[in-house]
Design a protein around this motif. Sequence first.
Motif, PDB file in Angstrom:
ATOM      1  N   VAL A 182      -9.515 -34.695 -55.998  1.00  0.00           N
ATOM      2  CA  VAL A 182      -9.507 -34.414 -54.556  1.00  0.00           C
ATOM      3  C   VAL A 182     -10.892 -33.986 -54.091  1.00  0.00           C
ATOM      4  CG1 VAL A 182      -8.513 -32.975 -52.730  1.00  0.00           C
ATOM      5  CG2 VAL A 182      -7.042 -33.867 -54.551  1.00  0.00           C
ATOM      6  N   PHE A 183     -11.573 -33.141 -54.883  1.00  0.00           N
ATOM      7  CA  PHE A 183     -12.933 -32.754 -54.514  1.00  0.00           C
ATOM      8  C   PHE A 183     -13.848 -33.976 -54.418  1.00  0.00           C
ATOM      9  CE2 PHE A 183     -12.563 -28.151 -56.199  1.00  0.00           C
ATOM     10  CZ  PHE A 183     -12.405 -27.668 -54.908  1.00  0.00           C
ATOM     11  N   ALA A 184     -13.672 -34.914 -55.337  1.00  0.00           N
ATOM     12  CA  ALA A 184     -14.564 -36.078 -55.382  1.00  0.00           C
ATOM     13  C   ALA A 184     -14.236 -37.121 -54.320  1.00  0.00           C
ATOM     14  CB  ALA A 184     -14.504 -36.717 -56.771  1.00  0.00           C
ATOM     15  N   ASN A 185     -12.962 -37.295 -54.038  1.00  0.00           N
ATOM     16  CA  ASN A 185     -12.550 -38.427 -53.192  1.00  0.00           C
ATOM     17  C   ASN A 185     -11.852 -38.031 -51.900  1.00  0.00           C
ATOM     18  OD1 ASN A 185     -13.436 -40.168 -55.302  1.00  0.00           O
ATOM     19  ND2 ASN A 185     -11.464 -39.904 -56.345  1.00  0.00           N
ATOM     20  N   GLY A 186     -11.442 -36.775 -51.787  1.00  0.00           N
ATOM     21  CA  GLY A 186     -10.668 -36.370 -50.615  1.00  0.00           C
ATOM     22  C   GLY A 186     -11.537 -36.033 -49.422  1.00  0.00           C
ATOM     23  N   ASN A 187     -10.920 -36.042 -48.254  1.00  0.00           N
ATOM     24  CA  ASN A 187     -11.632 -35.637 -47.049  1.00  0.00           C
ATOM     25  C   ASN A 187     -11.449 -34.135 -46.821  1.00  0.00           C
ATOM     26  OD1 ASN A 187      -9.115 -35.215 -45.695  1.00  0.00           O
ATOM     27  ND2 ASN A 187      -9.014 -37.419 -45.224  1.00  0.00           N
ATOM     28  N   ALA A 188     -12.088 -33.627 -45.787  1.00  0.00           N
ATOM     29  CA  ALA A 188     -12.066 -32.188 -45.533  1.00  0.00           C
ATOM     30  C   ALA A 188     -10.648 -31.668 -45.331  1.00  0.00           C
ATOM     31  CB  ALA A 188     -12.932 -31.871 -44.317  1.00  0.00           C
ATOM     32  N   ASN A 189      -9.787 -32.423 -44.650  1.00  0.00           N
ATOM     33  CA  ASN A 189      -8.418 -31.975 -44.416  1.00  0.00           C
ATOM     34  C   ASN A 189      -7.623 -31.909 -45.715  1.00  0.00           C
ATOM     35  OD1 ASN A 189      -8.760 -31.691 -41.658  1.00  0.00           O
ATOM     36  ND2 ASN A 189      -8.138 -33.812 -41.214  1.00  0.00           N
ATOM     37  N   GLN A 190      -7.837 -32.870 -46.593  1.00  0.00           N
ATOM     38  CA  GLN A 190      -7.114 -32.875 -47.867  1.00  0.00           C
ATOM     39  C   GLN A 190      -7.560 -31.710 -48.751  1.00  0.00           C
ATOM     40  OE1 GLN A 190      -8.104 -36.824 -49.165  1.00  0.00           O
ATOM     41  NE2 GLN A 190      -6.385 -37.786 -48.082  1.00  0.00           N
ATOM     42  N   ILE A 191      -8.866 -31.435 -48.773  1.00  0.00           N
ATOM     43  CA  ILE A 191      -9.367 -30.300 -49.564  1.00  0.00           C
ATOM     44  C   ILE A 191      -8.834 -28.987 -49.000  1.00  0.00           C
ATOM     45  CG2 ILE A 191     -11.454 -29.025 -50.184  1.00  0.00           C
ATOM     46  CD1 ILE A 191     -12.904 -31.739 -50.321  1.00  0.00           C
ATOM     47  N   HIS A 192      -8.807 -28.874 -47.669  1.00  0.00           N
ATOM     48  CA  HIS A 192      -8.247 -27.677 -47.033  1.00  0.00           C
ATOM     49  C   HIS A 192      -6.777 -27.524 -47.387  1.00  0.00           C
ATOM     50  CE1 HIS A 192      -6.470 -25.313 -43.711  1.00  0.00           C
ATOM     51  NE2 HIS A 192      -7.644 -24.688 -43.683  1.00  0.00           N
ATOM     52  N   HIS A 193      -6.023 -28.606 -47.363  1.00  0.00           N
ATOM     53  CA  HIS A 193      -4.610 -28.565 -47.719  1.00  0.00           C
ATOM     54  C   HIS A 193      -4.440 -28.102 -49.166  1.00  0.00           C
ATOM     55  CE1 HIS A 193      -0.580 -30.916 -48.292  1.00  0.00           C
ATOM     56  NE2 HIS A 193      -0.375 -29.612 -48.187  1.00  0.00           N
ATOM     57  N   MET A 194      -5.246 -28.635 -50.059  1.00  0.00           N
ATOM     58  CA  MET A 194      -5.153 -28.258 -51.473  1.00  0.00           C
ATOM     59  C   MET A 194      -5.412 -26.762 -51.656  1.00  0.00           C
ATOM     60  SD  MET A 194      -7.302 -29.814 -54.694  1.00  0.00           S
ATOM     61  CE  MET A 194      -8.902 -29.275 -54.071  1.00  0.00           C
ATOM     62  N   LYS A 195      -6.429 -26.244 -51.017  1.00  0.00           N
ATOM     63  CA  LYS A 195      -6.721 -24.818 -51.127  1.00  0.00           C
ATOM     64  C   LYS A 195      -5.592 -23.981 -50.548  1.00  0.00           C
ATOM     65  CE  LYS A 195     -11.770 -25.369 -50.941  1.00  0.00           C
ATOM     66  NZ  LYS A 195     -13.003 -25.088 -50.154  1.00  0.00           N
ATOM     67  N   SER A 196      -4.960 -24.480 -49.478  1.00  0.00           N
ATOM     68  CA  SER A 196      -3.880 -23.715 -48.836  1.00  0.00           C
ATOM     69  C   SER A 196      -2.674 -23.565 -49.749  1.00  0.00           C
ATOM     70  CB  SER A 196      -3.471 -24.380 -47.518  1.00  0.00           C
ATOM     71  OG  SER A 196      -2.744 -25.578 -47.746  1.00  0.00           O
ATOM     72  N   ILE A 197      -2.457 -24.494 -50.661  1.00  0.00           N
ATOM     73  CA  ILE A 197      -1.348 -24.384 -51.614  1.00  0.00           C
ATOM     74  C   ILE A 197      -1.473 -23.091 -52.417  1.00  0.00           C
ATOM     75  CG2 ILE A 197      -0.293 -25.437 -53.678  1.00  0.00           C
ATOM     76  CD1 ILE A 197       0.330 -26.962 -51.161  1.00  0.00           C
ATOM     77  N   PHE A 198      -2.719 -22.683 -52.681  1.00  0.00           N
ATOM     78  CA  PHE A 198      -2.987 -21.455 -53.439  1.00  0.00           C
ATOM     79  C   PHE A 198      -3.175 -20.241 -52.529  1.00  0.00           C
ATOM     80  CE2 PHE A 198      -4.248 -24.874 -56.247  1.00  0.00           C
ATOM     81  CZ  PHE A 198      -3.902 -24.432 -57.524  1.00  0.00           C
ATOM     82  N   GLY A 199      -3.096 -20.446 -51.219  1.00  0.00           N
ATOM     83  CA  GLY A 199      -3.346 -19.345 -50.292  1.00  0.00           C
ATOM     84  C   GLY A 199      -4.819 -19.036 -50.137  1.00  0.00           C
ATOM     85  N   LEU A 200      -5.689 -20.016 -50.420  1.00  0.00           N
ATOM     86  CA  LEU A 200      -7.133 -19.783 -50.442  1.00  0.00           C
ATOM     87  C   LEU A 200      -7.879 -20.725 -49.505  1.00  0.00           C
ATOM     88  CD1 LEU A 200      -7.506 -19.438 -54.329  1.00  0.00           C
ATOM     89  CD2 LEU A 200      -7.453 -17.571 -52.652  1.00  0.00           C
ATOM     90  N   GLU A 201      -7.225 -21.151 -48.439  1.00  0.00           N
ATOM     91  CA  GLU A 201      -7.844 -22.130 -47.539  1.00  0.00           C
ATOM     92  C   GLU A 201      -9.056 -21.582 -46.798  1.00  0.00           C
ATOM     93  OE1 GLU A 201      -4.340 -20.214 -45.347  1.00  0.00           O
ATOM     94  OE2 GLU A 201      -4.821 -20.936 -47.375  1.00  0.00           O
ATOM     95  N   THR A 202      -9.199 -20.245 -46.733  1.00  0.00           N
ATOM     96  CA  THR A 202     -10.360 -19.691 -46.034  1.00  0.00           C
ATOM     97  C   THR A 202     -11.597 -19.594 -46.927  1.00  0.00           C
ATOM     98  OG1 THR A 202      -9.611 -17.441 -46.545  1.00  0.00           O
ATOM     99  CG2 THR A 202      -8.937 -18.380 -44.413  1.00  0.00           C
ATOM    100  N   LEU A 203     -11.461 -19.937 -48.212  1.00  0.00           N
ATOM    101  CA  LEU A 203     -12.632 -20.007 -49.091  1.00  0.00           C
ATOM    102  C   LEU A 203     -13.262 -21.387 -48.921  1.00  0.00           C
ATOM    103  CD1 LEU A 203     -11.448 -18.319 -52.433  1.00  0.00           C
ATOM    104  CD2 LEU A 203     -12.942 -17.376 -50.657  1.00  0.00           C
TER     105      LEU A 203
END
Length: 457
Positions: free
Chosen positions: A151-172
Amino acid sequence: MFLTLQSLMTLEIVLKLFLQEFNGLGIVLENRYYGASYPFNTSTTDNLRFFTTEQVIADTAHFAQNVILPGHNATLQAPKSLWILIGGSVPGGQVAFAVKEYGNIFWAGLASSGLTKGVLGYPEWYDPIQKFAPQDCTASLNGIIDKIDTVFANGNANQIHHMKSIFGLETLHDNGDFAQTIAYPLGNPFLYITPTWQEINWDPAVGSSEFFSFCHNVTNPNSPKNITALDYALAPYTDNEPWPNLGNYANYIKKYLIPTCGDVPVNNSACFLQHNQSYWADTTNSLRRSYLYTMCTEMGTYTAAHQDKPSLVSRVLKPEYTQQWCTWAFPPGKHNKIPSTPDLERYNVYGGSNMSAPRLAFVGGEQDVFRDVGFFAVDQGERYSLTVEDAYLHPQMLIESGGHRWDFEALNTGNVWEKDKEPQFIREVHLWELRVVARWIGQWEEREGRGSKRDEL
Protein backbone atom coordinates in the motif's frame (compact mmCIF):
# COMPACT_ATOMS: atom_id res chain seq x y z
CA MET A 1 39.43 -5.61 43.39
CA PHE A 2 36.51 -5.34 41.01
CA LEU A 3 35.30 -2.35 39.07
CA THR A 4 31.93 -2.72 37.41
CA LEU A 5 31.42 -0.38 34.49
CA GLN A 6 27.62 0.00 34.64
CA SER A 7 26.97 3.33 33.02
CA LEU A 8 23.36 2.61 32.03
CA MET A 9 22.20 0.36 34.84
CA THR A 10 22.31 -0.17 38.58
CA LEU A 11 24.51 -2.52 40.59
CA GLU A 12 23.70 -6.04 39.44
CA ILE A 13 23.06 -9.06 41.64
CA VAL A 14 25.77 -11.03 39.86
CA LEU A 15 28.37 -8.46 40.96
CA LYS A 16 27.35 -9.05 44.55
CA LEU A 17 27.84 -12.75 43.92
CA PHE A 18 31.43 -12.16 42.81
CA LEU A 19 32.17 -9.81 45.70
CA GLN A 20 30.87 -12.30 48.25
CA GLU A 21 32.82 -15.18 46.74
CA PHE A 22 36.15 -13.39 46.51
CA ASN A 23 35.85 -10.78 49.28
CA GLY A 24 36.26 -8.01 46.72
CA LEU A 25 35.48 -4.32 46.64
CA GLY A 26 32.92 -3.19 44.07
CA ILE A 27 32.74 0.27 42.52
CA VAL A 28 30.02 1.43 40.14
CA LEU A 29 31.52 4.04 37.84
CA GLU A 30 29.04 6.31 36.08
CA ASN A 31 29.51 7.10 32.39
CA ARG A 32 30.20 10.72 31.51
CA TYR A 33 27.10 12.53 30.20
CA TYR A 34 24.76 10.27 32.18
CA GLY A 35 23.12 10.54 35.58
CA ALA A 36 24.98 13.14 37.66
CA SER A 37 27.99 13.16 35.33
CA TYR A 38 27.02 15.91 32.91
CA PRO A 39 29.82 18.47 32.58
CA PHE A 40 27.38 21.12 31.28
CA ASN A 41 23.85 22.22 32.12
CA THR A 42 22.66 21.42 28.61
CA SER A 43 23.57 18.94 25.88
CA THR A 44 24.15 21.17 22.89
CA THR A 45 26.31 19.88 20.05
CA ASP A 46 29.23 21.93 21.38
CA ASN A 47 28.71 20.74 24.94
CA LEU A 48 28.77 17.13 23.77
CA ARG A 49 32.15 17.44 22.07
CA PHE A 50 33.89 15.66 24.95
CA PHE A 51 31.64 12.61 24.66
CA THR A 52 33.25 9.72 22.78
CA THR A 53 33.80 6.06 23.55
CA GLU A 54 37.54 6.73 23.52
CA GLN A 55 37.11 9.34 26.27
CA VAL A 56 34.75 7.14 28.28
CA ILE A 57 37.20 4.25 28.53
CA ALA A 58 40.01 6.73 29.24
CA ASP A 59 37.91 7.92 32.20
CA THR A 60 37.86 4.37 33.50
CA ALA A 61 41.62 4.01 33.22
CA HIS A 62 42.25 7.39 34.86
CA PHE A 63 39.88 6.56 37.71
CA ALA A 64 41.52 3.19 38.35
CA GLN A 65 44.98 4.75 38.47
CA ASN A 66 44.04 7.59 40.82
CA VAL A 67 41.15 6.46 43.02
CA ILE A 68 41.30 7.11 46.75
CA LEU A 69 38.40 5.84 48.85
CA PRO A 70 37.71 7.23 52.34
CA GLY A 71 38.18 4.54 54.96
CA HIS A 72 40.50 2.40 52.83
CA ASN A 73 44.17 2.78 53.66
CA ALA A 74 45.36 0.06 51.31
CA THR A 75 46.70 0.93 47.87
CA LEU A 76 43.78 0.58 45.49
CA GLN A 77 45.19 2.13 42.35
CA ALA A 78 45.77 0.06 39.27
CA PRO A 79 47.96 -1.56 38.14
CA LYS A 80 49.44 -2.12 41.60
CA SER A 81 46.11 -3.59 42.70
CA LEU A 82 44.06 -6.18 40.86
CA TRP A 83 41.26 -4.62 38.81
CA ILE A 84 38.63 -6.62 36.96
CA LEU A 85 36.00 -4.82 34.87
CA ILE A 86 32.43 -6.08 34.57
CA GLY A 87 29.74 -4.63 32.32
CA GLY A 88 26.73 -5.51 30.23
CA SER A 89 25.22 -4.17 26.99
CA VAL A 90 26.86 -0.86 25.96
CA PRO A 91 28.97 -0.89 29.15
CA GLY A 92 29.88 -4.47 28.21
CA GLY A 93 31.36 -3.15 24.99
CA GLN A 94 33.20 -0.48 26.95
CA VAL A 95 34.63 -3.15 29.26
CA ALA A 96 35.96 -5.03 26.25
CA PHE A 97 37.45 -1.85 24.74
CA ALA A 98 39.06 -0.81 28.04
CA VAL A 99 40.68 -4.20 28.64
CA LYS A 100 42.06 -4.23 25.09
CA GLU A 101 43.23 -0.60 25.12
CA TYR A 102 44.49 -0.52 28.70
CA GLY A 103 45.68 -4.07 29.28
CA ASN A 104 48.61 -2.66 31.25
CA ILE A 105 46.16 -1.19 33.77
CA PHE A 106 43.27 -3.67 33.98
CA TRP A 107 44.04 -7.30 34.68
CA ALA A 108 40.82 -8.74 33.21
CA GLY A 109 37.25 -8.03 32.18
CA LEU A 110 33.88 -9.71 31.70
CA ALA A 111 31.61 -8.36 28.96
CA SER A 112 28.01 -9.58 28.99
CA SER A 113 26.05 -8.99 25.76
CA GLY A 114 28.61 -6.32 24.96
CA LEU A 115 27.98 -4.06 21.96
CA THR A 116 31.40 -4.13 20.33
CA LYS A 117 30.48 -3.41 16.70
CA GLY A 118 29.06 -0.28 15.13
CA VAL A 119 26.75 -0.61 12.10
CA LEU A 120 24.60 1.94 10.30
CA GLY A 121 21.23 0.20 10.07
CA TYR A 122 20.52 -2.76 12.34
CA PRO A 123 17.70 -4.90 10.92
CA GLU A 124 19.25 -7.93 12.65
CA TRP A 125 17.59 -6.72 15.86
CA TYR A 126 14.48 -8.57 14.66
CA ASP A 127 16.23 -11.79 13.61
CA PRO A 128 15.93 -13.60 16.99
CA ILE A 129 12.22 -12.71 17.05
CA GLN A 130 11.78 -13.98 13.51
CA LYS A 131 13.55 -17.23 14.38
CA PHE A 132 12.47 -18.02 17.93
CA ALA A 133 9.07 -16.36 18.49
CA PRO A 134 5.83 -18.31 17.91
CA GLN A 135 5.72 -18.86 14.17
CA ASP A 136 2.00 -18.25 13.76
CA CYS A 137 2.69 -14.81 15.22
CA THR A 138 5.70 -14.02 13.02
CA ALA A 139 3.96 -15.38 9.92
CA SER A 140 0.99 -13.11 10.58
CA LEU A 141 3.24 -10.09 11.01
CA ASN A 142 5.32 -10.90 7.93
CA GLY A 143 2.18 -11.11 5.81
CA ILE A 144 0.63 -7.94 7.18
CA ILE A 145 3.88 -5.98 6.75
CA ASP A 146 4.21 -7.15 3.14
CA LYS A 147 0.75 -5.80 2.44
CA ILE A 148 1.37 -2.55 4.31
CA ASP A 149 4.46 -2.00 2.19
CA THR A 150 2.45 -2.75 -0.94
CA VAL A 151 0.00 0.00 0.00
CA PHE A 152 2.85 2.40 0.78
CA ALA A 153 4.41 1.66 -2.61
CA ASN A 154 1.32 1.59 -4.79
CA GLY A 155 -1.56 3.17 -2.87
CA ASN A 156 -2.84 6.70 -3.06
CA ALA A 157 -3.12 9.12 -0.16
CA ASN A 158 -6.69 8.05 0.68
CA GLN A 159 -5.76 4.37 0.77
CA ILE A 160 -2.74 5.02 3.03
CA HIS A 161 -4.93 7.14 5.32
CA HIS A 162 -7.51 4.34 5.44
CA MET A 163 -4.83 1.79 6.31
CA LYS A 164 -3.51 3.91 9.17
CA SER A 165 -7.05 4.46 10.45
CA ILE A 166 -7.49 0.70 10.92
CA PHE A 167 -4.87 1.01 13.68
CA GLY A 168 -6.27 4.28 15.02
CA LEU A 169 -3.18 6.12 13.75
CA GLU A 170 -4.52 8.11 10.80
CA THR A 171 -3.20 11.38 12.26
CA LEU A 172 0.41 10.15 12.00
CA HIS A 173 1.15 11.64 8.62
CA ASP A 174 4.77 10.50 8.42
CA ASN A 175 4.91 6.91 7.23
CA GLY A 176 7.99 6.24 9.33
CA ASP A 177 6.19 7.32 12.49
CA PHE A 178 3.30 5.00 11.68
CA ALA A 179 5.64 2.10 10.91
CA GLN A 180 7.62 2.60 14.10
CA THR A 181 4.48 2.90 16.23
CA ILE A 182 2.95 -0.40 15.12
CA ALA A 183 6.40 -1.99 15.64
CA TYR A 184 6.71 -0.83 19.26
CA PRO A 185 5.58 -4.22 20.65
CA LEU A 186 8.64 -5.68 18.87
CA GLY A 187 10.98 -2.94 20.03
CA ASN A 188 13.99 -1.50 18.23
CA PRO A 189 17.63 -0.70 19.05
CA PHE A 190 16.87 2.72 20.53
CA LEU A 191 13.40 3.92 21.42
CA TYR A 192 10.25 2.06 22.43
CA ILE A 193 7.65 2.34 25.14
CA THR A 194 6.44 -1.15 26.12
CA PRO A 195 8.29 -4.31 27.18
CA THR A 196 9.51 -6.28 24.16
CA TRP A 197 11.59 -9.33 23.27
CA GLN A 198 14.61 -7.71 24.93
CA GLU A 199 12.77 -7.58 28.27
CA ILE A 200 12.10 -11.34 28.36
CA ASN A 201 14.16 -12.85 31.18
CA TRP A 202 14.56 -16.25 32.80
CA ASP A 203 13.70 -14.62 36.15
CA PRO A 204 10.05 -13.49 36.04
CA ALA A 205 10.74 -11.10 38.92
CA VAL A 206 12.72 -8.85 36.58
CA GLY A 207 11.50 -9.91 33.13
CA SER A 208 8.29 -9.30 31.22
CA SER A 209 6.01 -11.60 29.23
CA GLU A 210 4.32 -8.71 27.40
CA PHE A 211 5.77 -9.79 24.06
CA PHE A 212 4.02 -13.15 24.31
CA SER A 213 0.81 -11.40 25.32
CA PHE A 214 1.14 -9.38 22.12
CA CYS A 215 1.53 -12.57 20.06
CA HIS A 216 -1.41 -14.20 21.82
CA ASN A 217 -3.56 -11.25 20.85
CA VAL A 218 -2.35 -11.17 17.24
CA THR A 219 -3.12 -14.87 16.75
CA ASN A 220 -6.29 -15.08 18.85
CA PRO A 221 -8.59 -17.59 17.11
CA ASN A 222 -11.61 -16.51 19.16
CA SER A 223 -11.79 -12.83 18.32
CA PRO A 224 -15.30 -11.44 17.75
CA LYS A 225 -16.53 -10.86 14.20
CA ASN A 226 -16.20 -7.09 14.39
CA ILE A 227 -12.45 -7.66 14.85
CA THR A 228 -11.92 -10.43 12.30
CA ALA A 229 -13.95 -8.48 9.71
CA LEU A 230 -11.07 -6.01 9.56
CA ASP A 231 -8.97 -8.73 7.89
CA TYR A 232 -10.93 -7.91 4.73
CA ALA A 233 -11.14 -4.12 5.10
CA LEU A 234 -8.03 -3.42 3.03
CA ALA A 235 -8.33 -6.33 0.62
CA PRO A 236 -9.32 -4.07 -2.32
CA TYR A 237 -5.82 -2.54 -2.14
CA THR A 238 -4.04 -5.92 -2.43
CA ASP A 239 -5.77 -7.74 -5.31
CA ASN A 240 -8.70 -8.62 -3.02
CA GLU A 241 -6.48 -10.78 -0.82
CA PRO A 242 -7.46 -10.70 2.87
CA TRP A 243 -4.94 -9.66 5.53
CA PRO A 244 -4.97 -12.57 8.05
CA ASN A 245 -4.96 -11.33 11.67
CA LEU A 246 -4.93 -7.64 10.70
CA GLY A 247 -7.95 -7.09 12.94
CA ASN A 248 -6.20 -8.70 15.90
CA TYR A 249 -3.00 -6.70 15.32
CA ALA A 250 -4.87 -3.41 14.94
CA ASN A 251 -7.02 -4.16 17.97
CA TYR A 252 -3.91 -4.70 20.10
CA ILE A 253 -2.50 -1.35 19.01
CA LYS A 254 -5.78 0.43 19.80
CA LYS A 255 -6.51 -1.42 23.04
CA TYR A 256 -3.07 -1.64 24.64
CA LEU A 257 -0.56 0.66 22.91
CA ILE A 258 -2.48 3.88 22.24
CA PRO A 259 -3.80 4.08 25.82
CA THR A 260 -0.19 4.40 27.07
CA CYS A 261 -0.36 7.99 25.82
CA GLY A 262 -3.14 8.84 28.24
CA ASP A 263 -4.92 12.00 27.11
CA VAL A 264 -2.10 13.02 24.75
CA PRO A 265 -3.04 12.79 21.04
CA VAL A 266 -1.16 10.16 19.06
CA ASN A 267 0.22 12.88 16.74
CA ASN A 268 2.00 14.61 19.60
CA SER A 269 5.71 14.12 20.35
CA ALA A 270 4.75 13.16 23.89
CA CYS A 271 3.07 10.18 22.24
CA PHE A 272 4.02 8.74 18.81
CA LEU A 273 5.02 11.74 16.68
CA GLN A 274 8.79 11.50 16.09
CA HIS A 275 9.04 13.45 12.82
CA ASN A 276 9.30 16.72 14.72
CA GLN A 277 12.37 18.93 14.55
CA SER A 278 11.66 20.95 17.70
CA TYR A 279 11.24 17.76 19.74
CA TRP A 280 14.70 16.48 18.85
CA ALA A 281 16.31 19.93 19.09
CA ASP A 282 15.57 20.13 22.83
CA THR A 283 19.02 20.35 24.46
CA THR A 284 17.89 19.30 27.94
CA ASN A 285 20.27 16.75 29.47
CA SER A 286 18.77 13.27 29.25
CA LEU A 287 19.73 9.63 28.88
CA ARG A 288 17.87 9.51 25.56
CA ARG A 289 19.81 12.44 24.13
CA SER A 290 23.19 11.14 25.30
CA TYR A 291 22.55 7.70 23.84
CA LEU A 292 21.34 9.21 20.56
CA TYR A 293 24.54 11.26 20.31
CA THR A 294 26.66 8.10 20.58
CA MET A 295 24.52 6.45 17.91
CA CYS A 296 24.72 9.46 15.60
CA THR A 297 28.46 9.96 15.93
CA GLU A 298 30.02 6.50 16.08
CA MET A 299 27.86 3.50 17.01
CA GLY A 300 24.94 3.64 14.61
CA THR A 301 22.58 0.66 15.14
CA TYR A 302 19.69 2.65 13.66
CA THR A 303 16.25 1.07 13.43
CA ALA A 304 15.93 -0.57 10.02
CA ALA A 305 14.00 -3.31 8.23
CA HIS A 306 15.39 -6.07 6.05
CA GLN A 307 14.72 -4.92 2.51
CA ASP A 308 15.23 -8.20 0.67
CA LYS A 309 13.69 -10.87 2.89
CA PRO A 310 10.71 -11.32 5.22
CA SER A 311 10.40 -8.46 7.66
CA LEU A 312 8.46 -7.98 10.88
CA VAL A 313 8.53 -4.20 10.45
CA SER A 314 7.73 -1.98 7.48
CA ARG A 315 10.50 -1.43 4.96
CA VAL A 316 9.93 2.32 5.10
CA LEU A 317 12.06 2.08 8.26
CA LYS A 318 15.48 2.77 6.80
CA PRO A 319 18.57 4.36 8.39
CA GLU A 320 17.54 7.73 6.94
CA TYR A 321 14.60 7.79 9.36
CA THR A 322 16.88 7.88 12.42
CA GLN A 323 19.51 9.99 10.69
CA GLN A 324 16.94 12.76 10.37
CA TRP A 325 16.66 12.82 14.18
CA CYS A 326 20.45 13.22 14.38
CA THR A 327 20.36 16.16 11.97
CA TRP A 328 17.63 17.87 13.96
CA ALA A 329 19.09 17.06 17.37
CA PHE A 330 22.69 18.09 16.74
CA PRO A 331 23.07 21.03 14.34
CA PRO A 332 26.63 22.22 13.78
CA GLY A 333 28.04 24.22 16.66
CA LYS A 334 31.00 26.54 16.95
CA HIS A 335 33.37 23.83 18.18
CA ASN A 336 31.73 20.57 17.17
CA LYS A 337 29.59 18.99 14.49
CA ILE A 338 28.42 15.44 13.95
CA PRO A 339 29.26 13.45 10.79
CA SER A 340 26.65 13.08 8.05
CA THR A 341 26.42 9.41 9.06
CA PRO A 342 28.06 7.73 12.06
CA ASP A 343 31.84 7.44 11.84
CA LEU A 344 31.73 3.72 12.56
CA GLU A 345 35.50 3.33 12.49
CA ARG A 346 35.71 5.29 15.74
CA TYR A 347 33.74 2.47 17.38
CA ASN A 348 35.07 -0.46 15.36
CA VAL A 349 38.73 0.45 15.78
CA TYR A 350 38.89 -1.94 18.74
CA GLY A 351 38.00 -4.96 16.59
CA GLY A 352 34.21 -5.10 16.26
CA SER A 353 32.70 -8.57 16.56
CA ASN A 354 36.12 -10.15 16.14
CA MET A 355 37.90 -8.33 18.94
CA SER A 356 39.78 -10.13 21.68
CA ALA A 357 42.27 -9.48 24.44
CA PRO A 358 43.98 -11.62 27.05
CA ARG A 359 41.73 -12.35 30.04
CA LEU A 360 38.69 -10.80 28.39
CA ALA A 361 35.61 -12.99 28.82
CA PHE A 362 32.55 -12.73 26.59
CA VAL A 363 29.09 -13.92 27.61
CA GLY A 364 26.19 -13.78 25.18
CA GLY A 365 22.66 -14.99 24.62
CA GLU A 366 21.57 -17.16 21.71
CA GLN A 367 18.37 -15.12 21.33
CA ASP A 368 19.77 -11.70 22.22
CA VAL A 369 18.53 -8.91 19.94
CA PHE A 370 22.00 -7.32 20.14
CA ARG A 371 23.84 -10.54 19.36
CA ASP A 372 24.86 -9.44 15.85
CA VAL A 373 26.73 -6.36 17.07
CA GLY A 374 28.75 -8.35 19.59
CA PHE A 375 31.31 -11.12 19.88
CA PHE A 376 28.79 -13.86 19.09
CA ALA A 377 27.50 -12.27 15.88
CA VAL A 378 25.98 -14.90 13.62
CA ASP A 379 28.09 -13.80 10.66
CA GLN A 380 31.21 -14.73 12.63
CA GLY A 381 30.24 -18.39 12.55
CA GLU A 382 30.38 -20.78 15.48
CA ARG A 383 32.66 -19.82 18.35
CA TYR A 384 34.72 -22.63 19.90
CA SER A 385 37.65 -22.87 22.29
CA LEU A 386 39.79 -25.58 20.71
CA THR A 387 42.43 -25.77 23.44
CA VAL A 388 42.43 -25.43 27.20
CA GLU A 389 44.96 -22.63 26.86
CA ASP A 390 42.61 -20.69 24.60
CA ALA A 391 39.64 -21.34 26.87
CA TYR A 392 41.61 -19.92 29.81
CA LEU A 393 43.08 -16.93 27.96
CA HIS A 394 39.94 -16.00 25.97
CA PRO A 395 36.94 -17.29 27.98
CA GLN A 396 33.57 -17.34 26.20
CA MET A 397 30.09 -18.63 26.92
CA LEU A 398 26.97 -18.44 24.75
CA ILE A 399 23.87 -19.11 26.85
CA GLU A 400 21.46 -21.50 25.14
CA SER A 401 18.11 -19.75 24.58
CA GLY A 402 19.57 -16.79 26.45
CA GLY A 403 18.60 -13.17 26.02
CA HIS A 404 20.20 -9.81 26.74
CA ARG A 405 22.47 -9.88 29.83
CA TRP A 406 20.74 -12.96 31.24
CA ASP A 407 23.77 -13.81 33.38
CA PHE A 408 23.42 -10.50 35.21
CA GLU A 409 20.55 -11.84 37.28
CA ALA A 410 20.96 -14.42 40.04
CA LEU A 411 18.59 -15.84 42.63
CA ASN A 412 19.73 -14.24 45.84
CA THR A 413 17.78 -14.17 49.08
CA GLY A 414 19.23 -12.54 52.15
CA ASN A 415 22.63 -12.32 50.42
CA VAL A 416 22.60 -16.09 49.92
CA TRP A 417 22.98 -17.36 46.38
CA GLU A 418 20.26 -19.92 45.69
CA LYS A 419 21.99 -21.54 42.76
CA ASP A 420 20.04 -24.80 42.98
CA LYS A 421 16.84 -22.92 42.19
CA GLU A 422 18.21 -21.32 39.02
CA PRO A 423 17.60 -22.84 35.57
CA GLN A 424 20.41 -25.17 34.61
CA PHE A 425 22.03 -23.02 31.92
CA ILE A 426 21.92 -19.91 34.13
CA ARG A 427 23.36 -21.72 37.13
CA GLU A 428 26.14 -23.19 35.01
CA VAL A 429 27.11 -19.88 33.44
CA HIS A 430 27.34 -18.36 36.92
CA LEU A 431 29.54 -21.24 38.10
CA TRP A 432 31.64 -20.84 34.96
CA GLU A 433 32.05 -17.12 35.59
CA LEU A 434 33.18 -17.81 39.13
CA ARG A 435 35.75 -20.31 37.84
CA VAL A 436 36.99 -17.79 35.30
CA VAL A 437 37.41 -15.07 37.93
CA ALA A 438 39.07 -17.49 40.36
CA ARG A 439 41.55 -18.39 37.64
CA TRP A 440 42.27 -14.73 36.95
CA ILE A 441 42.89 -14.08 40.65
CA GLY A 442 45.17 -17.12 40.84
CA GLN A 443 47.17 -15.91 37.85
CA TRP A 444 47.51 -12.48 39.39
CA GLU A 445 48.68 -13.89 42.70
CA GLU A 446 51.15 -16.16 40.96
CA ARG A 447 52.53 -13.21 39.01
CA GLU A 448 52.84 -11.23 42.22
CA GLY A 449 54.69 -14.12 43.87
CA ARG A 450 51.99 -14.88 46.40
CA GLY A 451 51.49 -18.44 45.18
CA SER A 452 47.91 -18.66 46.48
CA LYS A 453 45.72 -21.48 45.20
CA ARG A 454 41.93 -21.63 45.09
CA ASP A 455 39.78 -24.71 45.11
CA GLU A 456 37.90 -25.53 41.89
CA LEU A 457 34.31 -24.36 41.95
